[in-house]
Design a protein around this motif. Sequence first.
Motif, PDB file in Angstrom:
ATOM      1  N   LEU A 122     -33.589   0.770 -26.242  1.00 12.08           N
ATOM      2  CA  LEU A 122     -32.791   1.331 -25.145  1.00 12.08           C
ATOM      3  C   LEU A 122     -33.350   2.707 -24.794  1.00 12.08           C
ATOM      4  O   LEU A 122     -33.459   3.580 -25.658  1.00 12.08           O
ATOM      5  CB  LEU A 122     -31.324   1.419 -25.567  1.00 12.08           C
ATOM      6  N   MET A 129     -28.677   9.256 -20.074  1.00 13.22           N
ATOM      7  CA  MET A 129     -28.536   7.824 -20.374  1.00 13.22           C
ATOM      8  C   MET A 129     -29.146   6.966 -19.258  1.00 13.22           C
ATOM      9  O   MET A 129     -29.207   7.390 -18.106  1.00 13.22           O
ATOM     10  CB  MET A 129     -27.057   7.472 -20.545  1.00 13.22           C
ATOM     11  N   PRO A 130     -29.579   5.757 -19.609  1.00 15.19           N
ATOM     12  CA  PRO A 130     -30.308   4.926 -18.643  1.00 15.19           C
ATOM     13  C   PRO A 130     -29.534   4.598 -17.361  1.00 15.19           C
ATOM     14  O   PRO A 130     -30.140   4.483 -16.300  1.00 15.19           O
ATOM     15  CB  PRO A 130     -30.639   3.659 -19.429  1.00 15.19           C
ATOM     16  N   ASP A 131     -28.229   4.451 -17.465  1.00 11.13           N
ATOM     17  CA  ASP A 131     -27.451   4.139 -16.258  1.00 11.13           C
ATOM     18  C   ASP A 131     -27.622   5.212 -15.181  1.00 11.13           C
ATOM     19  O   ASP A 131     -27.433   4.951 -14.002  1.00 11.13           O
ATOM     20  CB  ASP A 131     -25.958   3.996 -16.593  1.00 11.13           C
ATOM     21  N   ILE A 154     -32.153   4.600 -14.436  1.00 11.52           N
ATOM     22  CA  ILE A 154     -32.831   3.304 -14.258  1.00 11.52           C
ATOM     23  C   ILE A 154     -32.631   2.752 -12.839  1.00 11.52           C
ATOM     24  O   ILE A 154     -33.590   2.286 -12.213  1.00 11.52           O
ATOM     25  CB  ILE A 154     -32.418   2.282 -15.346  1.00 11.52           C
ATOM     26  N   ILE A 181     -39.932   2.270 -11.902  1.00  9.32           N
ATOM     27  CA  ILE A 181     -39.602   1.408 -13.031  1.00  9.32           C
ATOM     28  C   ILE A 181     -40.857   0.656 -13.501  1.00  9.32           C
ATOM     29  O   ILE A 181     -40.918   0.239 -14.661  1.00  9.32           O
ATOM     30  CB  ILE A 181     -38.475   0.400 -12.661  1.00  9.32           C
ATOM     31  N   VAL A 232     -42.235   1.455 -21.736  1.00 13.07           N
ATOM     32  CA  VAL A 232     -41.219   0.902 -22.653  1.00 13.07           C
ATOM     33  C   VAL A 232     -41.806  -0.268 -23.455  1.00 13.07           C
ATOM     34  O   VAL A 232     -41.654  -0.335 -24.681  1.00 13.07           O
ATOM     35  CB  VAL A 232     -39.955   0.442 -21.886  1.00 13.07           C
ATOM     36  N   ASN A 256     -35.480  -4.581 -22.367  1.00 20.08           N
ATOM     37  CA  ASN A 256     -34.842  -4.869 -21.073  1.00 20.08           C
ATOM     38  C   ASN A 256     -35.877  -4.836 -19.955  1.00 20.08           C
ATOM     39  O   ASN A 256     -36.680  -3.915 -19.872  1.00 20.08           O
ATOM     40  CB  ASN A 256     -33.762  -3.824 -20.786  1.00 20.08           C
ATOM     41  N   GLN A 270     -39.619  -4.732 -11.878  1.00 18.52           N
ATOM     42  CA  GLN A 270     -40.673  -4.766 -12.894  1.00 18.52           C
ATOM     43  C   GLN A 270     -41.104  -6.205 -13.149  1.00 18.52           C
ATOM     44  O   GLN A 270     -42.300  -6.513 -13.231  1.00 18.52           O
ATOM     45  CB  GLN A 270     -40.073  -4.142 -14.159  1.00 18.52           C
ATOM     46  N   GLU A 276     -35.423  -9.315 -22.260  1.00 19.06           N
ATOM     47  CA  GLU A 276     -34.058  -9.530 -21.787  1.00 19.06           C
ATOM     48  C   GLU A 276     -34.015  -9.436 -20.270  1.00 19.06           C
ATOM     49  O   GLU A 276     -34.388  -8.428 -19.679  1.00 19.06           O
ATOM     50  CB  GLU A 276     -33.110  -8.482 -22.394  1.00 19.06           C
ATOM     51  N   ASP A 323     -29.614 -11.689 -20.367  1.00 24.81           N
ATOM     52  CA  ASP A 323     -28.769 -10.543 -20.688  1.00 24.81           C
ATOM     53  C   ASP A 323     -27.494 -10.588 -19.852  1.00 24.81           C
ATOM     54  O   ASP A 323     -27.484 -11.176 -18.767  1.00 24.81           O
ATOM     55  CB  ASP A 323     -29.543  -9.255 -20.382  1.00 24.81           C
ATOM     56  N   ASP A 324     -26.434  -9.978 -20.373  1.00 20.88           N
ATOM     57  CA  ASP A 324     -25.163  -9.870 -19.653  1.00 20.88           C
ATOM     58  C   ASP A 324     -24.657 -11.243 -19.209  1.00 20.88           C
ATOM     59  O   ASP A 324     -24.107 -11.391 -18.109  1.00 20.88           O
ATOM     60  CB  ASP A 324     -25.315  -8.967 -18.407  1.00 20.88           C
ATOM     61  N   GLY A 370     -21.803  -5.612 -28.013  1.00 17.09           N
ATOM     62  CA  GLY A 370     -20.598  -4.796 -27.924  1.00 17.09           C
ATOM     63  C   GLY A 370     -19.599  -5.057 -29.039  1.00 17.09           C
ATOM     64  O   GLY A 370     -18.399  -4.884 -28.858  1.00 17.09           O
ATOM     65  N   GLY A 385     -23.782  -4.131 -31.993  1.00  7.77           N
ATOM     66  CA  GLY A 385     -22.731  -3.240 -31.496  1.00  7.77           C
ATOM     67  C   GLY A 385     -22.473  -2.074 -32.420  1.00  7.77           C
ATOM     68  O   GLY A 385     -23.087  -1.968 -33.487  1.00  7.77           O
ATOM     69  N   TYR A 386     -21.569  -1.206 -31.983  1.00  6.84           N
ATOM     70  CA  TYR A 386     -21.290   0.017 -32.734  1.00  6.84           C
ATOM     71  C   TYR A 386     -20.791  -0.278 -34.143  1.00  6.84           C
ATOM     72  O   TYR A 386     -20.926   0.555 -35.030  1.00  6.84           O
ATOM     73  CB  TYR A 386     -20.241   0.865 -31.995  1.00  6.84           C
ATOM     74  N   PRO A 436     -27.010   2.888 -31.037  1.00  7.52           N
ATOM     75  CA  PRO A 436     -28.454   3.021 -30.835  1.00  7.52           C
ATOM     76  C   PRO A 436     -28.931   4.312 -31.499  1.00  7.52           C
ATOM     77  O   PRO A 436     -28.258   5.337 -31.399  1.00  7.52           O
ATOM     78  CB  PRO A 436     -28.583   3.096 -29.308  1.00  7.52           C
TER      79      PRO A 436
HETATM   80  P1  C2E Z   1     -27.607  -3.397 -21.783  1.00  3.30           P
HETATM   81  O1  C2E Z   1     -28.932  -4.038 -21.789  1.00  3.30           O
HETATM   82  O2  C2E Z   1     -26.424  -4.286 -21.585  1.00  3.30           O
HETATM   83  O3  C2E Z   1     -27.514  -2.605 -23.158  1.00  3.30           O
HETATM   84  C1  C2E Z   1     -26.375  -2.533 -23.945  1.00  3.30           C
HETATM   85  C2  C2E Z   1     -25.615  -1.253 -23.695  1.00  3.30           C
HETATM   86  O4  C2E Z   1     -24.401  -1.307 -24.438  1.00  3.30           O
HETATM   87  C3  C2E Z   1     -26.353  -0.014 -24.193  1.00  3.30           C
HETATM   88  O5  C2E Z   1     -26.032   1.068 -23.331  1.00  3.30           O
HETATM   89  C4  C2E Z   1     -25.720   0.198 -25.562  1.00  3.30           C
HETATM   90  O6  C2E Z   1     -25.804   1.529 -26.032  1.00  3.30           O
HETATM   91  C5  C2E Z   1     -24.297  -0.194 -25.292  1.00  3.30           C
HETATM   92  N1  C2E Z   1     -23.609  -0.632 -26.498  1.00  3.30           N
HETATM   93  C6  C2E Z   1     -24.148  -1.095 -27.647  1.00  3.30           C
HETATM   94  N2  C2E Z   1     -23.200  -1.424 -28.552  1.00  3.30           N
HETATM   95  C7  C2E Z   1     -22.010  -1.163 -27.951  1.00  3.30           C
HETATM   96  C8  C2E Z   1     -20.636  -1.303 -28.399  1.00  3.30           C
HETATM   97  O7  C2E Z   1     -20.328  -1.715 -29.507  1.00  3.30           O
HETATM   98  N3  C2E Z   1     -19.684  -0.954 -27.485  1.00  3.30           N
HETATM   99  C9  C2E Z   1     -19.980  -0.486 -26.240  1.00  3.30           C
HETATM  100  N4  C2E Z   1     -18.980  -0.167 -25.442  1.00  3.30           N
HETATM  101  N5  C2E Z   1     -21.250  -0.348 -25.802  1.00  3.30           N
HETATM  102  C10 C2E Z   1     -22.258  -0.689 -26.650  1.00  3.30           C
HETATM  103  P2  C2E Z   1     -27.171   2.092 -22.824  1.00  3.30           P
HETATM  104  O8  C2E Z   1     -28.130   2.371 -23.934  1.00  3.30           O
HETATM  105  O9  C2E Z   1     -26.473   3.222 -22.169  1.00  3.30           O
HETATM  106  O10 C2E Z   1     -27.943   1.232 -21.749  1.00  3.30           O
HETATM  107  C11 C2E Z   1     -27.311   0.875 -20.542  1.00  3.30           C
HETATM  108  C12 C2E Z   1     -28.137  -0.109 -19.757  1.00  3.30           C
HETATM  109  O11 C2E Z   1     -29.340   0.494 -19.283  1.00  3.30           O
HETATM  110  C13 C2E Z   1     -28.585  -1.311 -20.569  1.00  3.30           C
HETATM  111  O12 C2E Z   1     -27.535  -2.231 -20.664  1.00  3.30           O
HETATM  112  C14 C2E Z   1     -29.754  -1.798 -19.742  1.00  3.30           C
HETATM  113  O13 C2E Z   1     -29.305  -2.576 -18.669  1.00  3.30           O
HETATM  114  C15 C2E Z   1     -30.318  -0.499 -19.185  1.00  3.30           C
HETATM  115  N6  C2E Z   1     -31.511  -0.114 -19.956  1.00  3.30           N
HETATM  116  C16 C2E Z   1     -31.586   0.526 -21.141  1.00  3.30           C
HETATM  117  N7  C2E Z   1     -32.871   0.698 -21.519  1.00  3.30           N
HETATM  118  C17 C2E Z   1     -33.634   0.127 -20.558  1.00  3.30           C
HETATM  119  C18 C2E Z   1     -35.049  -0.038 -20.371  1.00  3.30           C
HETATM  120  O14 C2E Z   1     -35.888   0.340 -21.190  1.00  3.30           O
HETATM  121  N8  C2E Z   1     -35.449  -0.689 -19.220  1.00  3.30           N
HETATM  122  C19 C2E Z   1     -34.553  -1.153 -18.304  1.00  3.30           C
HETATM  123  N9  C2E Z   1     -35.029  -1.774 -17.210  1.00  3.30           N
HETATM  124  N10 C2E Z   1     -33.224  -1.015 -18.458  1.00  3.30           N
HETATM  125  C20 C2E Z   1     -32.760  -0.378 -19.574  1.00  3.30           C
END
Ligand code: C2E
Length: 278
Positions: free
Chosen positions: A60, A72-74, A77, A86, A93, A117, A122, A149, A179-180, A237, A257-258, A263
């Motif tokens: 991540l 954070m990525p949100d 990205i 990207i 990445v 991801n 990309q 993913e 994913d998702d 999650g 998940g947490y 992470p």
């Molecule tokens: P995602 O692929 O769905 O990644 C999972 C997100 O859920 C991550 O947020 C992670 O930190 C968070 N998460 C993990 N465990 C839990 C949990 O137990 N509870 C909750 N509420 N959340 C949890 P993060 O790291 O902020 O990443 C957000 C999104 O950003 C990712 O969603 C993914 O879509 C994108 N992303 C992250 N890294 C990359 C990357 O290298 N490339 C691309 N294209 N997108 C990325």
Amino acid sequence: AKNKGKSAYERFAPEMKEVSHERLQIESRLRRALELDEFELYFQPIVETASGRLIGAEALIRWNSPTMGLVMPDKFIPLAEETGLIIPIGEWVIQQACAAASQWQESTGLNLSIAVNVSPRQFRDPGFVNVVQRAVNEQHLDPTLLELEITERLILDNTIETADILRRLDTMGVRLSVDDFGTGYSALSYLKSYPFDTLKVDKSFVRDVIIEEGDAALVKAIINMAHSLGLQVIAEGVEEEAQTHFLKAQGCDYAQGYFYSRPASGADFVEWIRTNHR
Ligand code: C2E
Ligand code: CA
Ligand code: CA
Ligand code: CA
């Protein structure tokens, strides 16, 4: 109405100018971030639900901005996606992720997988398949340890092109996951025609699996459907022990998940392995 008499241009132009100025600024900052090596990969463990055994991690991205701190990525990205940045960021990445997996193999002796991801732009870039191939080759990584993913939305967008890219990646031996899962406008038929290996159940379903019968039923159904199609399932999650019991009882293969770990930086992830898996 308030804006009567003003043209659409007058009403929206100043705002648009501001927005596009801000965008340009962020774009150039992102470009510099790549040059100055300000991005960092964090890793979140993925464990086998039945045994608790570590099987790999999801990479991540984070941005260590000197002015904004840890971003954070949100927050960036989507912009990287819009501007096309990207493509180089995503390449970085993939290279870093493959390098990390091959280092873990050396330092821990474990064959840990790495999930990366991939964003739509990309994925559709003509150089994408080669970027993946090169990263795997350079790190002498077993391609089955790399899992890409891909979101459901991307899969449903553009069929012929998508099918071709997925086929080439599958032939290379890398693993492919959705994913998702469940958040798109699922046209489930793609699951049987595309070479996916894994479904990642979105955390919005996992969150209330203990308290909402509807969510429990959905997750159960997703697991059963995935298994009958020969796919493995990762629940994301997972925050509480009760959720792990439910998932174990339903035969969910993997969890993330947490509850297991947030992470973590590369160094902290290796430390986590040492304390939890030795
Ligand atoms: P995602 O692929 O769905 O990644 C999972 C997100 O859920 C991550 O947020 C992670 O930190 C968070 N998460 C993990 N465990 C839990 C949990 O137990 N509870 C909750 N509420 N959340 C949890 P993060 O790291 O902020 O990443 C957000 C999104 O950003 C990712 O969603 C993914 O879509 C994108 N992303 C992250 N890294 C990359 C990357 O290298 N490339 C691309 N294209 N997108 C990325
Ligand atoms: Ca993901
Ligand atoms: Ca496959
Ligand atoms: Ca996800």
